[in-house]
Scaffold this motif. Structure first.
Motif, PDB file in Angstrom:
ATOM      1  N   UNK A 187       0.817  -1.226   0.000  1.00  0.00           N
ATOM      2  CA  UNK A 187       0.000   0.000   0.000  1.00  0.00           C
ATOM      3  C   UNK A 187       0.844   1.266   0.000  1.00  0.00           C
ATOM      4  N   UNK A 188       1.952   1.268   0.733  1.00  0.00           N
ATOM      5  CA  UNK A 188       2.831   2.431   0.749  1.00  0.00           C
ATOM      6  C   UNK A 188       3.467   2.636  -0.621  1.00  0.00           C
ATOM      7  N   UNK A 189       3.852   1.533  -1.256  1.00  0.00           N
ATOM      8  CA  UNK A 189       4.445   1.641  -2.586  1.00  0.00           C
ATOM      9  C   UNK A 189       3.444   2.191  -3.593  1.00  0.00           C
ATOM     10  N   UNK A 190       2.188   1.745  -3.508  1.00  0.00           N
ATOM     11  CA  UNK A 190       1.172   2.218  -4.439  1.00  0.00           C
ATOM     12  C   UNK A 190       0.886   3.708  -4.229  1.00  0.00           C
ATOM     13  N   UNK A 191       0.857   4.170  -2.970  1.00  0.00           N
ATOM     14  CA  UNK A 191       0.638   5.600  -2.716  1.00  0.00           C
ATOM     15  C   UNK A 191       1.765   6.441  -3.302  1.00  0.00           C
ATOM     16  N   UNK A 192       3.014   5.950  -3.136  1.00  0.00           N
ATOM     17  CA  UNK A 192       4.162   6.683  -3.680  1.00  0.00           C
ATOM     18  C   UNK A 192       4.086   6.746  -5.193  1.00  0.00           C
ATOM     19  N   UNK A 193       3.780   5.628  -5.827  1.00  0.00           N
ATOM     20  CA  UNK A 193       3.697   5.596  -7.287  1.00  0.00           C
ATOM     21  C   UNK A 193       2.552   6.468  -7.791  1.00  0.00           C
ATOM     22  N   UNK A 194       1.419   6.469  -7.044  1.00  0.00           N
ATOM     23  CA  UNK A 194       0.281   7.298  -7.451  1.00  0.00           C
ATOM     24  C   UNK A 194       0.621   8.782  -7.375  1.00  0.00           C
ATOM     25  N   UNK A 195       1.359   9.180  -6.317  1.00  0.00           N
ATOM     26  CA  UNK A 195       1.762  10.581  -6.184  1.00  0.00           C
ATOM     27  C   UNK A 195       2.682  10.998  -7.319  1.00  0.00           C
ATOM     28  N   UNK A 196       3.665  10.154  -7.638  1.00  0.00           N
ATOM     29  CA  UNK A 196       4.571  10.464  -8.743  1.00  0.00           C
ATOM     30  C   UNK A 196       3.810  10.561 -10.067  1.00  0.00           C
ATOM     31  N   UNK A 197       2.825   9.721 -10.236  1.00  0.00           N
ATOM     32  CA  UNK A 197       2.027   9.750 -11.465  1.00  0.00           C
ATOM     33  C   UNK A 197       1.205  11.025 -11.553  1.00  0.00           C
TER      34      UNK A 197
END
Length: 410
Positions: A187-197
């Motif tokens: 979940x933390x990885x997905x939040x980081x990737x979503x923010x970068x996107x």
């Protein structure tokens, strides 16, 4: 123990006048904690930066004093504030009738006891601010008398001065780097990737909008270059557009209208200038008293007002002629006639009273020293050309019959 509130008073946006015992400085209140030592005792101060709130405690209280001393007057409180090193600022304003108003930041006027304290600790500072206020109020007088100072020199070839696109290119945000937690917790990885996107998408939209605006701006600059360097030499409509645009950019101190008609061969032009009425000119001047924080309003003498109108009326002609011979290289002869609206003495109906009419050739215009315009008197400068004018030495105009356009052919 007690809470107190330090006022920070602004004079104008970006300007503040700070008062303290040591003189005038920047308007900053106490920050953090400090100790003040004076003949009245030792105080500790703890402040909350950015709020104006401070806590103050006296450590060496003397015995035998009344536990409820009488509250000081506003003037005593202000002087006490300044003596202890605190700062204050004032807002200084000069009204049209010359009255000086000194208030706090909320617009509340200081009382007489406070004003005496302010004059005592910052008399010169207040005088400086009042002088600036007088200069602003009198700026109109200077602008009307010096409208000719920005007159342009003639040129034979058009010169284009391009402008750079004013908006800066959007910058891409640095992507967030994975942390140890984001590597092991999906979940933390997905939040980081979503923010970068999201940042990537925001940058793409911003860059696309900036790029489109830059293309539109550059196209307008290209068209302007073509208009001012090529079409202005052959096309009457282009010449009219160029002259109209640049005349419209002049910040006339008083409403002044200019109309013109280009000759068929692009070498002549006739201009009519509608001047303001003399009654529209200022009739008072503001002056700071010699040694006091007071402003006097002095009535301008009728003779000086007429001279001011004379300088403006002729200065406008010089400014317009400068634009013509500078922006339109093909124009060789210009006819300028200036009039002011008035009332017909016989009918009482509005009419136009021409004050002067002048024919100027480009070779004659070159004889002016455009590097020494400050030494030129516009009314005398126009006398070098073919001029019709009935004006007394004191600047009183009498109506004249302006030149016909046939004068451009002679």
């Amino acid at each position: 123990m007690a809470l107190r509130f330090n006022r920070r008073i602004r004079i104008a946006p970006g300007i503040s006048l700070n008062l303290s015992k040591s003189g005038i400085g920047a308007s900053i209140g106490p920050r953090g904690a400090k100790i003040n030592v004076s003949s009245r005792g030792v105080y500790s101060n703890v402040g909350l930066p950015g709020t104006g709130l401070a806590y103050r405690e006296k450590h060496n209280k003397r015995s035998g004093r009344s536990p409820h001393p009488r509250a000081p007057s506003p003037g005593q409180a202000l002087e006490q504030q300044l003596k202890t090193g605190d700062s204050a600022a004032v807002r200084v304003r000069v009204q049209e009738d010359g009255e000086v108003v000194i208030t706090d930041d909320s617009g509340q006027p200081y009382d007489e006891t406070e004003l005496r304290v302010l004059r005592k600790y910052a008399g010169e500072g207040i005088r400086d601010m009042l002088q600036q206020a007088c200069d602003r109020l009198n700026a109109d007088l200077s602008a009307l008398a010096t409208v000719h100072l920005n007159t342009l020199a003639p040129r034979d070839k058009p010169v284009f001065r391009g402008q750079a696109f004013p908006k800066t290119e959007p910058q891409r945000k640095t992507p967030l780097q994975p942390t140890l937690w984001s590597r092991i917790w999906p979940p933390a990885r997905r939040r980081l990737e979503a923010q970068n996107e999201r940042w990537t998408e925001q940058y793409a939209r911003a860059f696309s909008e900036w790029e489109e605006a830059a293309r539109d701006f550059n196209e307008q600059e290209r068209q302007r270059r073509e208009l001012e360097t090529e079409l202005v030499l052959t096309n009457l409509d282009a010449m009219a557009n160029v002259l109209e645009e640049h005349l419209g950019e002049i910040p006339w101190p008083r409403e002044t209208s200019v109309s013109f008609d280009l000759g068929d061969d692009a070498s002549t032009i006739a201009i009519d200038i509608e001047l303001p009425e003399e009654n529209d000119f200022p009739d008072v001047e503001y002056n700071l008293a010699a040694k006091q924080a007071k402003v006097s309003v002095k009535k301008i003498a009728a003779s000086r007002r007429r001279m001011l109108y004379r300088d403006y009326a002729h200065g406008v002609a010089m400014r317009v002629l400068g634009e013509i011979f500078h922006r339109l290289p093909t124009v060789q002869v210009a006819l300028v006639s200036a009039y002011a609206p008035t009332l017909d003495a016989g009918t009482g109906q509005p009419t136009e009273s021409y004050l002067y009419s002048v024919v100027v050739t480009k070779p004659q215009w070159r004889e002016i020293n455009f590097k020494a315009l400050v030494n030129i008197e516009p009314s005398a400068s126009l006398e070098r050309f073919q001029l019709r004018r009935k004006m007394t030495k004191t600047g009183v105009f009498k109506p004249i019959e302006p030149f016909d356009v046939e004068a451009l052919e002679n």
